[in-house]
Design an enzyme around this catalytic site. Sequence first.
Site, PDB file in Angstrom:
ATOM      1  N   HIS A   1      11.880  -0.551  -7.894  1.00 49.93           N
ATOM      2  CA  HIS A   1      12.297   0.757  -8.389  1.00 49.93           C
ATOM      3  C   HIS A   1      13.780   0.788  -8.741  1.00 49.93           C
ATOM      4  O   HIS A   1      14.187   1.521  -9.640  1.00 49.93           O
ATOM      5  CB  HIS A   1      11.967   1.828  -7.353  1.00 49.93           C
ATOM      6  CG  HIS A   1      10.528   2.223  -7.340  1.00 49.93           C
ATOM      7  ND1 HIS A   1      10.106   3.516  -7.137  1.00 49.93           N
ATOM      8  CD2 HIS A   1       9.394   1.493  -7.514  1.00 49.93           C
ATOM      9  CE1 HIS A   1       8.788   3.568  -7.178  1.00 49.93           C
ATOM     10  NE2 HIS A   1       8.339   2.335  -7.397  1.00 49.93           N
ATOM     11  N   ASP A   2      14.575   0.022  -8.046  1.00 51.22           N
ATOM     12  CA  ASP A   2      15.987  -0.068  -8.391  1.00 51.22           C
ATOM     13  C   ASP A   2      16.170  -0.765  -9.728  1.00 51.22           C
ATOM     14  O   ASP A   2      16.868  -0.267 -10.615  1.00 51.22           O
ATOM     15  CB  ASP A   2      16.747  -0.814  -7.297  1.00 51.22           C
ATOM     16  CG  ASP A   2      18.233  -0.950  -7.621  1.00 51.22           C
ATOM     17  OD1 ASP A   2      18.853   0.068  -7.948  1.00 51.22           O
ATOM     18  OD2 ASP A   2      18.758  -2.075  -7.550  1.00 51.22           O
TER      19      ASP A   2
ATOM     20  N   GLY B   1      18.670  -1.309 -14.067  1.00 47.73           N
ATOM     21  CA  GLY B   1      18.885  -2.701 -13.734  1.00 47.73           C
ATOM     22  C   GLY B   1      19.111  -2.835 -12.238  1.00 47.73           C
ATOM     23  O   GLY B   1      19.249  -1.848 -11.515  1.00 47.73           O
TER      24      GLY B   1
ATOM     25  N   ASP C   1      21.115  -2.822  -9.685  1.00 46.51           N
ATOM     26  CA  ASP C   1      22.510  -2.483  -9.394  1.00 46.51           C
ATOM     27  C   ASP C   1      22.670  -1.600  -8.165  1.00 46.51           C
ATOM     28  O   ASP C   1      23.744  -1.039  -7.939  1.00 46.51           O
ATOM     29  CB  ASP C   1      23.146  -1.784 -10.604  1.00 46.51           C
ATOM     30  CG  ASP C   1      22.519  -0.422 -10.889  1.00 46.51           C
ATOM     31  OD1 ASP C   1      21.465  -0.104 -10.283  1.00 46.51           O
ATOM     32  OD2 ASP C   1      23.089   0.328 -11.709  1.00 46.51           O
TER      33      ASP C   1
ATOM     34  N   SER D   1      21.614   1.274  -7.577  1.00 47.41           N
ATOM     35  CA  SER D   1      21.791   2.700  -7.857  1.00 47.41           C
ATOM     36  C   SER D   1      20.795   3.555  -7.080  1.00 47.41           C
ATOM     37  O   SER D   1      21.036   4.746  -6.854  1.00 47.41           O
ATOM     38  CB  SER D   1      21.666   2.973  -9.365  1.00 47.41           C
ATOM     39  OG  SER D   1      20.449   2.452  -9.877  1.00 47.41           O
TER      40      SER D   1
ATOM     41  N   PRO E   1       5.824   5.268 -14.685  1.00 47.29           N
ATOM     42  CA  PRO E   1       4.471   5.737 -14.997  1.00 47.29           C
ATOM     43  C   PRO E   1       3.535   5.658 -13.800  1.00 47.29           C
ATOM     44  O   PRO E   1       3.768   4.886 -12.870  1.00 47.29           O
ATOM     45  CB  PRO E   1       4.020   4.793 -16.114  1.00 47.29           C
ATOM     46  CG  PRO E   1       4.862   3.588 -15.958  1.00 47.29           C
ATOM     47  CD  PRO E   1       6.167   4.031 -15.371  1.00 47.29           C
TER      48      PRO E   1
ATOM     49  N   HIS F   1       1.269  -6.110  -5.040  1.00 50.65           N
ATOM     50  CA  HIS F   1       0.437  -5.112  -4.364  1.00 50.65           C
ATOM     51  C   HIS F   1      -0.374  -5.735  -3.236  1.00 50.65           C
ATOM     52  O   HIS F   1      -1.062  -5.030  -2.502  1.00 50.65           O
ATOM     53  CB  HIS F   1      -0.502  -4.447  -5.367  1.00 50.65           C
ATOM     54  CG  HIS F   1       0.196  -3.484  -6.278  1.00 50.65           C
ATOM     55  ND1 HIS F   1      -0.441  -2.831  -7.315  1.00 50.65           N
ATOM     56  CD2 HIS F   1       1.494  -3.064  -6.311  1.00 50.65           C
ATOM     57  CE1 HIS F   1       0.423  -2.049  -7.934  1.00 50.65           C
ATOM     58  NE2 HIS F   1       1.598  -2.171  -7.352  1.00 50.65           N
TER      59      HIS F   1
ATOM     60  N   THR G   1      -6.024  -9.064   3.413  1.00 47.65           N
ATOM     61  CA  THR G   1      -4.861  -9.440   4.234  1.00 47.65           C
ATOM     62  C   THR G   1      -3.674  -8.601   3.777  1.00 47.65           C
ATOM     63  O   THR G   1      -2.773  -9.089   3.092  1.00 47.65           O
ATOM     64  CB  THR G   1      -4.559 -10.944   4.085  1.00 47.65           C
ATOM     65  OG1 THR G   1      -4.398 -11.250   2.686  1.00 47.65           O
ATOM     66  CG2 THR G   1      -5.675 -11.789   4.650  1.00 47.65           C
TER      67      THR G   1
END
Length: 353
Positions: free
Chosen positions: A61-62, A67, A69, A71, A155, A185, A232
């Site tokens: 997600h960062d 990018g 960074d 944030s 999304p 996942h 697992t």
Amino acid sequence: MGMKSSFLLILFIVPAVLADLRVGFYKPTCPDAESIIFRAVQKRFNTDKSVTAALLRMHFHDCFVRGCDASILIDSTTQNQAEKDAGPNQTVREYELIDEIKKALEAKCPSKVSCADIITVATRDAVVLAGGPNYTVPTGRRDGLVSRAGDVNLPGPQVDVSQAFQIFRAKGLTLEEMVILLGAHTVGVAHCSFFSERLQNDPSMDANLAANLSNVCANPNTDPTVLLDQGTGFVVDNEFYKQLLLKRGIMHIDQELAIDSSTSGFVSRFARDGNGFKQSFGNAMVKMGSVGVLVGNDGEVRKNCRVFNPKNKPTVPSPPKKDKVSPPSKKAKNKKQKKPKGNGKKKRNTRAL
């Protein structure tokens, strides 16, 4: 992989940036940096194995927004709603672990190790502890100077393969890399609200799995989470792909990987070849970790991962003082200038020729 958002996108890697990241970046300035990070992650993993999924989600997600960074770590203020408070990020966790690591690094090597590198290295360590590949992480990232909730646009899980790949392809990633990265996942969880529509007469989901999940998600007043890998769920392995071949994918996009003809071959291959998946996953993670990074003099190295460094106000030099000139006295003003001696006529030259 995440708790609230289930689909992660990767930005295009600018080749020039790769040259600025390097393995062992901190050896001259903070040689114990990576061992300090590992010890903290290992301590956390020993008490909660879900930390791997949490760090993977934070890392993805960062990197997706501005990018890689860091944030996503910035706290909101009254003047700015930061990324971490955007809808898809509200259940991102393990900020406290990053704080703990940063505190230890600041004590050892003040203002040397970036928060962006902490996320990247800590995620690798969590993957290793969960049985995944021990891939080598280039470092040298700098921390970003902007974090806005309005920039977060992740999304949902209802996209299909073609929709997903349009975004991946626009960022310079291959279809295979998309399948590999969604393989994270294997240690993720998802809230019932993100897949509950699949529990009613969806032929692409195993009937027994649908019945079991219906019981888990029965209470309308809660939104429980379930493992995305029903085999697992706390191990980074290829079991996720095996589950997809058995129609046991939890979310729509996951199961679509095994159904769509453009990706089903990758799913089958990784389901057969666990070592091949691990190697590919490590390579894809290195590539993803180089997305949009700041290097060199760009950005900063935060002292506190939650806030930008305070900016020192520039010192404006005072204008030079002018020397005071005393006004002339009346005596000097009125004093007459002396005339030169003589009448001003030139003397006649009497020298003999």
